[in-house]
Write a protein that holds these residues in place. Structure first.
Motif, PDB file in Angstrom:
ATOM      1  N   CYS A 177       0.820  -1.223   0.000  1.00  0.00           N
ATOM      2  CA  CYS A 177       0.000   0.000   0.000  1.00  0.00           C
ATOM      3  C   CYS A 177       0.848   1.265   0.000  1.00  0.00           C
ATOM      4  CB  CYS A 177      -0.917   0.027   1.235  1.00  0.00           C
ATOM      5  SG  CYS A 177      -2.199  -1.228   1.219  1.00  0.00           S
ATOM      6  N   SER A 216      -5.104   0.846   2.175  1.00  0.00           N
ATOM      7  CA  SER A 216      -5.094   0.162   3.473  1.00  0.00           C
ATOM      8  C   SER A 216      -6.488   0.150   4.102  1.00  0.00           C
ATOM      9  CB  SER A 216      -4.093   0.832   4.419  1.00  0.00           C
ATOM     10  OG  SER A 216      -4.443   2.187   4.661  1.00  0.00           O
ATOM     11  N   ALA A 252       1.209  -0.642   6.450  1.00  0.00           N
ATOM     12  CA  ALA A 252       1.002   0.274   5.326  1.00  0.00           C
ATOM     13  C   ALA A 252       1.638   1.628   5.626  1.00  0.00           C
ATOM     14  CB  ALA A 252      -0.494   0.441   5.047  1.00  0.00           C
TER      15      ALA A 252
END
Length: 286
Positions: free
Chosen positions: A205, A217, A235
């Motif tokens: 991400c 995310s 993330a």
């Protein structure tokens, strides 16, 4: 010998000359912040719209091609002023790197190696850009993900009025306009195959864009609620590392590679698809 160079414009003179532009920008920012961040679900994907997107849309509407509030001169001046905003962000990235160095070491080398994926983007996107007839703008547009750090770097190297900077700025704006929607759908689509572990998807991400990271995310956290906290943490770490490592990767690897590839491919692909097809047309037999 008398110098022929022009004296630098004073701060007060600059403010007076561009007062209308600065006031309009300030009002646009206030309106965008008043609207605030908006989130909504589209299927399983979480779509996040940040105030900057509203500011871009308002500015486009006020541009010289629609409502014509801004003149062509003001539009050109505004383009060069973007660097003023990006420079403090790049300084922040440097401070962030020093303050979070132990954390960056702890997350391991896997997150850093994700930057190698940008090489694939260059190999795919640059030839397509040249076939579409794009010239040096393609260097700025394809050498990175064209987020804040990347655009600032291109401006520092080539100048804010350069073709390379225009290419990077174009992708930067497109990323805000459609990037969050696209990456939200992409995260949902890839997760539907159940091939990658949720935490591996969380690491993917982070591309150095807080807007896109939040959209991707958030979608994954909705799909995998049992991993929600870990997804958000990984993330965030991935995004932070991408912002820090990515600027050096762009400077020392992807940008030099893009330049070499551009000067190698440009003579072969110049003129776009028609010229390319004409040059490679197979001649019939006698």
């Amino acid at each position: 010998m008398e110098s022929t160079s022009h004296p630098r414009q004073s701060l007060w003179g600059n403010l007076k000359e561009n007062a209308r532009l600065y006031i309009a920008a300030f009002i646009i920012v206030i309106i965008a912040e008043f609207i605030g961040m908006k989130t909504f679900h589209l299927g399983s994907a979480l779509i996040v719209i940040y105030p900057m997107l509203f500011a871009i849309v308002i500015s486009v509407l006020l541009g010289k091609d629609i409502l014509r509030f801004f003149t062509k001169k003001e539009a050109k001046k505004a383009s060069s002023l973007v660097l003023v905003v990006i420079t403090p962000f790049m300084a922040k990235v440097g401070v962030l790197a020093g303050a979070n160095l132990p954390e960056l070491v702890n997350v391991g080398p896997a997150l850093a190696f994700q930057e190698l994926g940008h090489v694939g983007t260059i190999l795919l996107a640059l030839p397509v850009a040249l076939l579409l007839g794009i010239k040096k703008e393609a260097i700025g547009a394809t050498s990175s993900t064209c987020r804040d750090k990347d655009y600032g770097l291109i401006c520092h190297i080539y100048g804010s009025d350069s073709p390379e900077a225009r290419g990077a700025l174009s992708i930067y704006i497109i990323g805000f306009l459609i990037g969050t929607v696209y990456i939200g759908f992409l995260a949902s689509f890839v997760a539907s195959f159940n091939f990658f572990h949720p935490l591996a998807l969380a690491m993917a991400c982070g591309i150095g864009s807080g807007v896109m990271m939040a959209a991707a995310s958030g979608t994954l956290a909705t799909i995998y609620p049992e991993y929600a906290d870990q997804i958000v943490m990984l993330a965030g770490a991935s995004d932070m590392l991408s912002a820090i490592v990515g600027i050096y990767f762009t400077l020392f690897i992807s940008l030099p590679l893009t330049k070499k590839l551009y000067y190698f491919l440009e003579p072969k692909l110049s003129g776009g698809f028609p010229s390319f097809l004409k040059r490679h047309k197979v001649k019939g037999g006698a």
